[in-house]
Design a protein around this motif. Structure first.
Motif, PDB file in Angstrom:
ATOM      1  N   SER A 198      32.448  44.213  28.549  1.00 28.00           N
ATOM      2  CA  SER A 198      32.298  43.709  29.913  1.00 28.00           C
ATOM      3  C   SER A 198      30.828  43.547  30.314  1.00 28.00           C
ATOM      4  CB  SER A 198      32.991  44.653  30.900  1.00 28.00           C
ATOM      5  OG  SER A 198      32.351  45.923  30.934  1.00 28.00           O
ATOM      6  N   TRP A 237      29.358  38.801  33.985  1.00 28.21           N
ATOM      7  CA  TRP A 237      30.814  38.649  34.064  1.00 28.21           C
ATOM      8  C   TRP A 237      31.389  39.438  35.229  1.00 28.21           C
ATOM      9  CZ3 TRP A 237      31.177  34.471  31.868  1.00 28.21           C
ATOM     10  CH2 TRP A 237      30.543  34.197  30.660  1.00 28.21           C
ATOM     11  N   TYR A 238      30.703  40.507  35.642  1.00 30.16           N
ATOM     12  CA  TYR A 238      31.124  41.190  36.869  1.00 30.16           C
ATOM     13  C   TYR A 238      30.813  40.338  38.093  1.00 30.16           C
ATOM     14  CZ  TYR A 238      32.194  45.515  34.394  1.00 30.16           C
ATOM     15  OH  TYR A 238      32.759  46.450  33.560  1.00 30.16           O
ATOM     16  N   LEU A 280      33.420  37.782  38.204  1.00 33.04           N
ATOM     17  CA  LEU A 280      34.704  38.356  38.605  1.00 33.04           C
ATOM     18  C   LEU A 280      34.808  38.491  40.120  1.00 33.04           C
ATOM     19  CD1 LEU A 280      37.394  39.769  37.787  1.00 33.04           C
ATOM     20  CD2 LEU A 280      36.098  41.911  37.694  1.00 33.04           C
ATOM     21  N   TRP A 313      39.589  34.607  40.655  1.00 29.98           N
ATOM     22  CA  TRP A 313      39.687  36.008  40.271  1.00 29.98           C
ATOM     23  C   TRP A 313      39.871  36.904  41.492  1.00 29.98           C
ATOM     24  CZ3 TRP A 313      40.527  37.803  35.524  1.00 29.98           C
ATOM     25  CH2 TRP A 313      40.205  36.993  34.443  1.00 29.98           C
ATOM     26  N   SER A 318      43.248  33.391  31.131  1.00 32.09           N
ATOM     27  CA  SER A 318      41.836  33.242  30.760  1.00 32.09           C
ATOM     28  C   SER A 318      41.643  33.306  29.253  1.00 32.09           C
ATOM     29  CB  SER A 318      41.007  34.332  31.442  1.00 32.09           C
ATOM     30  OG  SER A 318      41.259  35.601  30.866  1.00 32.09           O
ATOM     31  N   THR A 321      35.229  36.244  31.380  1.00 31.18           N
ATOM     32  CA  THR A 321      35.369  37.111  32.543  1.00 31.18           C
ATOM     33  C   THR A 321      36.487  38.125  32.347  1.00 31.18           C
ATOM     34  OG1 THR A 321      34.687  35.228  33.908  1.00 31.18           O
ATOM     35  CG2 THR A 321      35.567  37.125  35.065  1.00 31.18           C
ATOM     36  N   ALA A 370      37.309  41.912  33.846  1.00 30.64           N
ATOM     37  CA  ALA A 370      38.611  42.163  34.458  1.00 30.64           C
ATOM     38  C   ALA A 370      39.361  43.266  33.730  1.00 30.64           C
ATOM     39  CB  ALA A 370      39.435  40.875  34.469  1.00 30.64           C
TER      40      ALA A 370
END
Length: 571
Positions: free
Chosen positions: A338, A356-357, A360, A366, A531, A539, A543
């Motif tokens: 992540s 990616w956070y 998200l 998302w 996804s 992402t 997640a």
């Protein structure tokens, strides 16, 4: 002769019981009524409709069932599904049995560590685990790199039945370890010592004494894993391929793309028949050995922790370590992934980033999926807790014969293969116009979560001293006061545990949500699935980590709360 009306466990004082005790059986049925009605409406009636469709669609007769055993493709799919389920069960037993045995030998501290490792998969999202295995097994992945020095070349795993079996084994391993450990804990360790003192070698004593006594746990775990493996959809869909499809994937295609409810229903009934046969046989086999387990007595605890730890042989330590790594591997992959800066699925990451956070928590899709999952989970936990708690109270007030039958009925959504539940719900909700709505997902998840609440609350009620309520009533307390001041505080840990299990079950459920999804009704697991299969969006790594937190934190909080209540009760 008239049957006594006093409840089991009530003190016999010679005085007549209060009048409200005599109405316990009637009130038990009233308490059960809401959950029974909900289960009939949401599960039984749709299941009956699928059974009818399997005989009438597209034409009346046994054509859908005969095709199961005459169509070459269907035969291959059914054979592959049964073979994978059997292999996963057998390999799982070979991995889980020594691990569970080691848990009975080590000291309290190490046992707590081993139990925690077993519970890690329960705290990790199903999709997160499968995503981790997909990353590990991909071309150029860690597993391929590990096999290359052995001269195996670039072995292709992703898209094969082997990859599906490996992931399913890891996912289902806790369902084998826990029943085995429970059975082994009931075996008196002195029996082995007695056998050896009579001249039997250690291996023969283990084979002739310990192994038969632990058979009920092996049978229970193996049958449960076999049944669960039959209805797996997410793992074959992510790690397998259309060439290695299993029956759940074919049911999905026939239902959602071809609207062939007759053919899909026949496949579902075949799975249900196999499930009932396996569970029936396992119950008979385990039932014959229950007395043997009881004969073993309670586990001996006369030796010190250090002495028990010294009995763990080197090969058993090595095996336990390997199984522990296998259980924890997906979690150890998901979280570092992540924080990767790469735009591809690669482990270990080449660089680190929070991108990616940010994606998200800034992407509308998302965010909507997260909010939908929380909304569905909260309402599911609320409805399932009310229905399951009242049902558990109702069960305790019935006679044993009726209690056993109704308890089996309430737990039936757990027994039926998950893909069949999704098929049943999709078919019924399509007619009712509930497909593609959050309320439809909530209702379906409620039917799936009620059994978990029933189990948690019933276990708490069975461990409660019934005499406390009788004593309070004999001192003049009204039924409402007895319930509010005595019963409810004692049962509250079970209710909270049931609510947490219902929330987690809904939060991590993906198969039913996939069947019922629509643009405005996409949960976080569905968004994660899409996804990977549709968008190839990294992402999902963030997640997946979020799902680990959302699933594990409520369970950990429930355990801490239960421990504190337990300590408070002992003071």
């Amino acid at each position: 002769m008239s049957a006594p009306t006093a409840t089991a466990g009530a003190p016999t004082t010679g005085r007549p019981a209060p009048a409200w005790v005599g109405r316990a059986y009637a009130s038990g049925w009233l308490l059960l009524l809401p959950s029974l009605v909900a289960l009939v409406v949401l599960f039984v009636v749709p299941l009956a409709s699928i059974v009818v469709d399997s005989f009438t669609e597209p034409s009346t007769g046994l054509g859908n069932y005969s095709s199961l055993f005459t169509d070459g493709y269907t035969i291959r799919v059914l054979s592959r599904t049964l073979l994978v389920a059997l292999v996963v069960s057998v390999v799982g037993v070979l991995l889980a049995y020594p691990y569970a045995y080691a848990m009975t030998l080590v000291g309290p501290t190490m046992r707590a560590v081993l139990v925690t490792v077993v519970l890690i998969p329960f705290w990790t999202s199903m999709l997160a685990r499968n995503f981790a295995w997909m990353v590990l097994m991909q071309d150029g992945g860690v597993i391929q790199d590990m096999l290359r020095p052995f001269g195996l070349g670039d072995v292709t795993l992703l898209g094969t039945t082997l990859a599906v079996a490996i992931s399913m084994t890891q996912v289902l391993l806790p369902f084998l370890v826990l029943p085995m450990y429970s059975a082994m804990e009931q075996i008196d360790g002195r029996l082995l010592a007695a056998g050896q003192s009579l001249g039997a070698p250690r291996t023969r004593a283990f084979r002739r004494i310990y192994l038969p006594l632990s058979t009920p746990g092996v049978v229970a775990g193996m049958s449960l894993v076999f049944v669960l493996a039959l209805g797996f959809y997410v793992t074959p869909a992510l790690l397998g391929s259309t060439r290695t499809a299993m029956i759940a994937q074919v049911i999905n295609v026939r239902t959602k793309e071809l609207l062939d409810f007759g053919g899909a229903g026949a496949m579902g009934m075949f799975l249900l028949a196999v499930t009932l046969v396996v569970l029936g046989l396992s119950r008979r086999v385990a039932g014959r050995n229950v007395a043997a387990v009881a004969a073993g007595g309670q586990p001996a605890r006369t030796r010190a922790s250090g002495e028990r730890s010294s009995n763990v042989r080197p090969w058993l330590k090595a095996h336990t370590t390997v199984v522990a790594i296998l259980l924890a591997a997906p979690t150890l992959v998901v979280i570092p992934m992540s924080f990767s800066s790469a735009q591809t699925f690669r482990f270990p990451p080449d660089g680190w980033s929070l991108r990616w956070y940010r994606e998200l928590f800034t992407s509308p899709e998302w965010i909507a999926a997260i909010l939908n999952s929380l909304q569905v989970g909260i309402f599911t936990a609320l409805f399932a807790t009310v229905l399951g708690t009242t049902a558990a109270f109702g069960l305790t007030r019935l006679r044993p014969r009726a209690r056993g039958a109704l308890n089996g009925f309430l737990l039936s959504p757990m027994i039926v293969p998950h893909i069949l539940v999704a098929l049943v719900v999709f078919s019924a909700f399509l007619r009712l116009g509930l497909n593609g709505t959050l309320i439809g997902i909530i209702l379906a998840h409620t039917a799936l979560a009620v059994p978990f609440v029933v189990i948690a609350v019933t276990a708490r009620l069975q461990g409660m001293d019934r005499r406390l309520s009788s004593v309070a009533a004999s001192l003049g307390a009204s039924p409402v006061s007895v319930f509010r001041r005595v019963t409810l505080p004692l049962v509250m840990p079970g209710i909270l545990s049931g609510a947490v299990l219902a929330f987690v079950t809904s939060l991590d459920e993906v198969v039913i949500a996939l069947f019922l999804q629509a643009p405005g009704a996409i949960t976080l697991p569905v968004q994660m699935f899409n996804s990977v299969t549709v968008q190839i969006d990294p992402t999902i790594s963030a997640a997946s980590s979020l799902m680990v937190v959302l699933v594990s934190v409520p369970i950990l909080l429930a355990q801490v709360a239960g421990a504190r209540r337990g300590k408070g009760g002992t003071r």
